[in-house]
Design a protein around this motif. Structure first.
Motif, PDB file in Angstrom:
ATOM      1  N   PRO A   1       0.745  -1.162   0.067  1.00 48.38           N
ATOM      2  CA  PRO A   1      -0.042   0.046   0.127  1.00 48.38           C
ATOM      3  C   PRO A   1       0.957   1.245   0.091  1.00 48.38           C
ATOM      4  O   PRO A   1       2.045   1.455   0.641  1.00 48.38           O
ATOM      5  CB  PRO A   1      -0.718  -0.113   1.280  1.00 48.38           C
ATOM      6  CG  PRO A   1      -0.914  -1.544   1.531  1.00 48.38           C
ATOM      7  CD  PRO A   1       0.587  -1.927   1.062  1.00 48.38           C
ATOM      8  N   LEU A   2       0.393   2.138  -0.576  1.00 50.13           N
ATOM      9  CA  LEU A   2       0.788   3.604  -0.656  1.00 50.13           C
ATOM     10  C   LEU A   2       0.736   4.363   0.662  1.00 50.13           C
ATOM     11  O   LEU A   2      -0.275   4.047   1.167  1.00 50.13           O
ATOM     12  CB  LEU A   2       0.454   4.542  -1.860  1.00 50.13           C
ATOM     13  CG  LEU A   2       0.894   3.915  -3.056  1.00 50.13           C
ATOM     14  CD1 LEU A   2       0.150   4.910  -4.156  1.00 50.13           C
ATOM     15  CD2 LEU A   2       2.277   4.203  -3.338  1.00 50.13           C
ATOM     16  N   ASP A   3       1.473   4.973   1.161  1.00 51.50           N
ATOM     17  CA  ASP A   3       1.232   6.276   2.197  1.00 51.50           C
ATOM     18  C   ASP A   3       0.118   6.961   1.821  1.00 51.50           C
ATOM     19  O   ASP A   3       0.098   7.545   0.638  1.00 51.50           O
ATOM     20  CB  ASP A   3       2.529   6.765   2.373  1.00 51.50           C
ATOM     21  CG  ASP A   3       2.389   7.704   3.625  1.00 51.50           C
ATOM     22  OD1 ASP A   3       1.364   8.195   4.023  1.00 51.50           O
ATOM     23  OD2 ASP A   3       3.188   8.219   4.289  1.00 51.50           O
ATOM     24  N   PRO A   4      -1.116   6.743   2.868  1.00 46.28           N
ATOM     25  CA  PRO A   4      -2.152   7.596   2.359  1.00 46.28           C
ATOM     26  C   PRO A   4      -1.803   9.018   2.176  1.00 46.28           C
ATOM     27  O   PRO A   4      -2.782   9.652   1.245  1.00 46.28           O
ATOM     28  CB  PRO A   4      -3.203   7.499   3.746  1.00 46.28           C
ATOM     29  CG  PRO A   4      -2.411   6.321   4.367  1.00 46.28           C
ATOM     30  CD  PRO A   4      -0.883   6.040   4.040  1.00 46.28           C
ATOM     31  N   MET A   5      -0.853   9.655   2.713  1.00 46.47           N
ATOM     32  CA  MET A   5      -0.422  10.973   2.432  1.00 46.47           C
ATOM     33  C   MET A   5       0.098  11.138   0.908  1.00 46.47           C
ATOM     34  O   MET A   5      -0.125  12.565   0.433  1.00 46.47           O
ATOM     35  CB  MET A   5       0.793  11.253   3.259  1.00 46.47           C
ATOM     36  CG  MET A   5       0.418  11.342   4.746  1.00 46.47           C
ATOM     37  SD  MET A   5      -0.528  12.664   5.432  1.00 46.47           S
ATOM     38  CE  MET A   5       0.427  13.728   5.600  1.00 46.47           C
ATOM     39  N   ILE A   6       0.401  10.223   0.177  1.00 44.72           N
ATOM     40  CA  ILE A   6       0.867  10.480  -0.980  1.00 44.72           C
ATOM     41  C   ILE A   6      -0.201   9.804  -2.307  1.00 44.72           C
ATOM     42  O   ILE A   6      -0.206  10.384  -3.316  1.00 44.72           O
ATOM     43  CB  ILE A   6       2.262  10.043  -1.472  1.00 44.72           C
ATOM     44  CG1 ILE A   6       2.246   8.409  -1.476  1.00 44.72           C
ATOM     45  CG2 ILE A   6       3.092  10.634  -0.645  1.00 44.72           C
ATOM     46  CD1 ILE A   6       3.741   7.767  -1.753  1.00 44.72           C
ATOM     47  N   ASP A   7      -0.980   8.776  -1.803  1.00 48.98           N
ATOM     48  CA  ASP A   7      -1.845   8.311  -2.588  1.00 48.98           C
ATOM     49  C   ASP A   7      -2.979   9.361  -3.211  1.00 48.98           C
ATOM     50  O   ASP A   7      -3.604  10.006  -2.504  1.00 48.98           O
ATOM     51  CB  ASP A   7      -2.665   7.247  -1.721  1.00 48.98           C
ATOM     52  CG  ASP A   7      -3.309   6.138  -2.843  1.00 48.98           C
ATOM     53  OD1 ASP A   7      -3.766   6.316  -3.836  1.00 48.98           O
ATOM     54  OD2 ASP A   7      -3.426   4.973  -2.433  1.00 48.98           O
ATOM     55  N   ILE A   8      -3.176   9.052  -4.545  1.00 47.79           N
ATOM     56  CA  ILE A   8      -4.235  10.080  -5.240  1.00 47.79           C
ATOM     57  C   ILE A   8      -5.638   9.761  -4.570  1.00 47.79           C
ATOM     58  O   ILE A   8      -6.494  10.471  -4.828  1.00 47.79           O
ATOM     59  CB  ILE A   8      -4.241   9.943  -6.581  1.00 47.79           C
ATOM     60  CG1 ILE A   8      -4.376   8.643  -7.188  1.00 47.79           C
ATOM     61  CG2 ILE A   8      -2.808  10.533  -7.368  1.00 47.79           C
ATOM     62  CD1 ILE A   8      -4.298   8.563  -8.778  1.00 47.79           C
ATOM     63  N   ARG A   9      -5.768   8.683  -3.869  1.00 45.41           N
ATOM     64  CA  ARG A   9      -7.147   8.305  -3.635  1.00 45.41           C
ATOM     65  C   ARG A   9      -7.447   9.318  -2.593  1.00 45.41           C
ATOM     66  O   ARG A   9      -8.492   9.514  -2.009  1.00 45.41           O
ATOM     67  CB  ARG A   9      -7.083   6.954  -3.036  1.00 45.41           C
ATOM     68  CG  ARG A   9      -7.134   5.971  -4.071  1.00 45.41           C
ATOM     69  CD  ARG A   9      -7.186   4.504  -3.588  1.00 45.41           C
ATOM     70  NE  ARG A   9      -6.016   4.022  -2.622  1.00 45.41           N
ATOM     71  CZ  ARG A   9      -6.232   2.620  -2.205  1.00 45.41           C
ATOM     72  NH1 ARG A   9      -7.199   2.064  -2.456  1.00 45.41           N
ATOM     73  NH2 ARG A   9      -5.031   2.593  -1.450  1.00 45.41           N
ATOM     74  N   ARG A  10      -6.507  10.058  -1.674  1.00 45.80           N
ATOM     75  CA  ARG A  10      -6.648  11.031  -0.872  1.00 45.80           C
ATOM     76  C   ARG A  10      -7.737  11.928  -1.518  1.00 45.80           C
ATOM     77  O   ARG A  10      -8.328  12.909  -0.650  1.00 45.80           O
ATOM     78  CB  ARG A  10      -5.667  11.757  -0.228  1.00 45.80           C
ATOM     79  CG  ARG A  10      -4.794  12.549  -0.762  1.00 45.80           C
ATOM     80  CD  ARG A  10      -3.445  13.076  -0.445  1.00 45.80           C
ATOM     81  NE  ARG A  10      -2.678  14.181  -0.884  1.00 45.80           N
ATOM     82  CZ  ARG A  10      -2.031  13.980  -2.066  1.00 45.80           C
ATOM     83  NH1 ARG A  10      -1.567  12.677  -2.382  1.00 45.80           N
ATOM     84  NH2 ARG A  10      -1.189  14.904  -2.609  1.00 45.80           N
ATOM     85  N   VAL A  11      -7.687  12.357  -2.796  1.00 47.74           N
ATOM     86  CA  VAL A  11      -8.335  13.362  -3.525  1.00 47.74           C
ATOM     87  C   VAL A  11      -9.790  12.656  -3.768  1.00 47.74           C
ATOM     88  O   VAL A  11     -10.116  12.513  -4.767  1.00 47.74           O
ATOM     89  CB  VAL A  11      -7.480  13.913  -4.687  1.00 47.74           C
ATOM     90  CG1 VAL A  11      -8.292  15.093  -5.321  1.00 47.74           C
ATOM     91  CG2 VAL A  11      -6.156  14.323  -4.450  1.00 47.74           C
ATOM     92  N   LYS A  12     -10.385  13.001  -2.864  1.00 46.55           N
ATOM     93  CA  LYS A  12     -11.913  12.499  -2.891  1.00 46.55           C
ATOM     94  C   LYS A  12     -12.773  13.039  -4.246  1.00 46.55           C
ATOM     95  O   LYS A  12     -13.213  12.230  -4.756  1.00 46.55           O
ATOM     96  CB  LYS A  12     -12.735  12.609  -1.765  1.00 46.55           C
ATOM     97  CG  LYS A  12     -12.121  12.042  -0.484  1.00 46.55           C
ATOM     98  CD  LYS A  12     -11.782  10.708  -0.353  1.00 46.55           C
ATOM     99  CE  LYS A  12     -11.081  10.419   0.935  1.00 46.55           C
ATOM    100  NZ  LYS A  12     -10.877   8.636   0.577  1.00 46.55           N
ATOM    101  N   ASN A  13     -12.625  14.074  -4.506  1.00 44.25           N
ATOM    102  CA  ASN A  13     -13.450  14.775  -5.762  1.00 44.25           C
ATOM    103  C   ASN A  13     -12.734  13.986  -7.066  1.00 44.25           C
ATOM    104  O   ASN A  13     -13.685  13.962  -7.993  1.00 44.25           O
ATOM    105  CB  ASN A  13     -13.257  16.243  -5.971  1.00 44.25           C
ATOM    106  CG  ASN A  13     -13.853  17.017  -4.623  1.00 44.25           C
ATOM    107  OD1 ASN A  13     -14.870  16.288  -4.006  1.00 44.25           O
ATOM    108  ND2 ASN A  13     -13.717  18.204  -4.475  1.00 44.25           N
ATOM    109  N   PHE A  14     -11.442  13.822  -7.124  1.00 47.63           N
ATOM    110  CA  PHE A  14     -10.906  13.174  -8.276  1.00 47.63           C
ATOM    111  C   PHE A  14     -11.366  11.859  -8.391  1.00 47.63           C
ATOM    112  O   PHE A  14     -11.880  11.324  -9.438  1.00 47.63           O
ATOM    113  CB  PHE A  14      -9.401  13.287  -7.988  1.00 47.63           C
ATOM    114  CG  PHE A  14      -8.831  12.369  -9.242  1.00 47.63           C
ATOM    115  CD1 PHE A  14      -8.634  12.576 -10.564  1.00 47.63           C
ATOM    116  CD2 PHE A  14      -8.155  10.966  -9.013  1.00 47.63           C
ATOM    117  CE1 PHE A  14      -8.016  11.899 -11.464  1.00 47.63           C
ATOM    118  CE2 PHE A  14      -7.695  10.147  -9.836  1.00 47.63           C
ATOM    119  CZ  PHE A  14      -7.522  10.706 -11.214  1.00 47.63           C
ATOM    120  N   VAL A  15     -11.485  10.946  -7.460  1.00 40.67           N
ATOM    121  CA  VAL A  15     -11.791   9.625  -7.592  1.00 40.67           C
ATOM    122  C   VAL A  15     -13.265   9.411  -7.835  1.00 40.67           C
ATOM    123  O   VAL A  15     -13.746   8.802  -8.519  1.00 40.67           O
ATOM    124  CB  VAL A  15     -11.438   8.931  -5.971  1.00 40.67           C
ATOM    125  CG1 VAL A  15     -12.283   7.405  -6.068  1.00 40.67           C
ATOM    126  CG2 VAL A  15      -9.967   8.664  -5.701  1.00 40.67           C
TER     127      VAL A  15
END
Length: 354
Positions: free
Chosen positions: A334-348
């Motif tokens: 798993p990627l660190d949540p701090m860098i994972d693009i999944r943190r950008v909720k609007n994008f996902v």
């Protein structure tokens, strides 16, 4: 079939390419030279945010990987790239001195901030409040790295110089196709050019234009990096990189007289010797508002990936972020949540809206 097509040959693209090759993966790099932030970068790396004397995010682990990664490239390419130099932060008040000592007492900063002030005079630089010394700092010759690494890729027939046409990318369950090439994965490391990428253009990339100067100053005779309002990096033969400016509005790579004047005025305040401007550079850094990289896999296409948003700290971040993405793709780490693009909720969520 290739393992990877990598779009972009800046610091991010080179880091991922090299890590893939080290793991015996087959690659093709497409060198879209529309962005030049890596080419013009000062190459400075240091573990401390010098405006407020705080640790750079994950500085210790990034520095450890940085040393191993770039020394390996030096050996492989037969060139000197990594210059480890102390960085001296000029103090402008007693209050700044006190803040420095307070910071140096913190466990996470004590190994980076020397408690011995530099009180000796540095040639042509007046500093009545002395200097603080940052340890484990230096600079990378980014322009040389990009040149020699692309030469290496060319010699192995692993490089294509062209503008990537996103409309020609064909998506399949197990691979992607681009023109005559098929690959299990494609990694986009386009820097600010990502805003023209239909797969990732909705990510919150906010380019910041930076300009710097290359000067010649025979009387300066600096052997360390000096940071005040600007930085001065000695790069040999009486040459110094001086920078950098920050412009959040202009998104072009064109040098401006306004930024040049700003740098010259600040340089004249810092040094008391003659200098000659040799070059004036400009580029747009791929920055992100939350100051964390954009790394990960497209929410709808499992073989389309992004490595971007390294901003002003690309030298430190590139090896670590490329390693994280490679391990995520190949080993499902798993990627660190701090860098994972999944943190950008609007994008996902935008890809699942009807």
């Amino acid at each position: 079939m290739l393992d990877y097509i990598i779009v972009g040959s800046g610091l991010a693209g080179i880091a991922f390419s090299e890590i893939a090759l080290q793991n015996n993966k087959s690659i093709l790099v497409i060198n879209d030279a529309s962005q030049n932030s890596s080419i013009i970068a000062g190459g400075l790396y240091n573990p401390v945010i010098l405006k407020r004397f705080s640790e750079v995010w994950q500085a210790s682990s990034q520095l450890e990987l940085l040393t191993e990664f770039y020394s390996g490239l030096e050996f492989k390419l037969g060139v000197k790239l990594d210059y480890k130099l102390s960085l001296l932060r000029k103090f402008h008040s007693v209050e700044e001195q006190n803040n420095w000592f307070t910071a140096s007492d913190k466990p996470n900063l004590s190994k980076f901030l020397s408690t011995n002030l530099i009180t000796s005079k540095i040639n042509s630089i007046d500093s009545p409040f002395n200097f603080g010394e940052v340890l484990h700092s230096g600079y990378l010759d980014t322009a040389l790295l990009l040149d020699v690494y692309k030469d290496f890729l060319n010699s192995k027939d692993l490089l294509q110089n062209e503008t990537f046409d996103h409309s020609l990318l064909e998506k399949n369950n197990d691979f992607v196709s681009y023109k005559s090439h098929k690959a299990r994965n494609i990694v986009f490391a386009e820097g600010f050019g990502m805003l023209s990428n239909p797969f990732f253009s909705k990510l919150p990339l906010d380019g910041t234009k930076g300009e710097l100067l290359l000067i010649k100053a025979p009387q300066l005779n600096l052997k360390v990096i000096v940071k005040s309002a600007i930085f001065i990096i000695p790069v040999g033969k009486d040459l110094y990189k001086v920078g950098a400016t920050y412009n959040w509005e202009d998104k072009t790579n064109t040098p401006t007289e306004l930024a040049k004047k700003e740098l010259v005025d600040q340089l004249k305040e810092l040094i008391q010797c003659e200098f000659e401007i040799i070059e004036h550079y400009a580029g747009v850094r791929p920055t992100v508002k939350d100051r964390r990289p954009l790394v990960g896999t497209h929410p709808m296409y499992r073989n389309i990936h992004v490595l971007n948003g390294l901003g002003t700290r690309g030298v430190m971040l590139a090896p670590a972020m490329a390693t994280s993405l490679f391990n995520n793709i190949e080993n499902n780490i798993p990627l660190d949540p701090m860098i994972d693009i999944r943190r950008v909720k609007n994008f996902v969520s935008s890809f699942y809206q009807s």
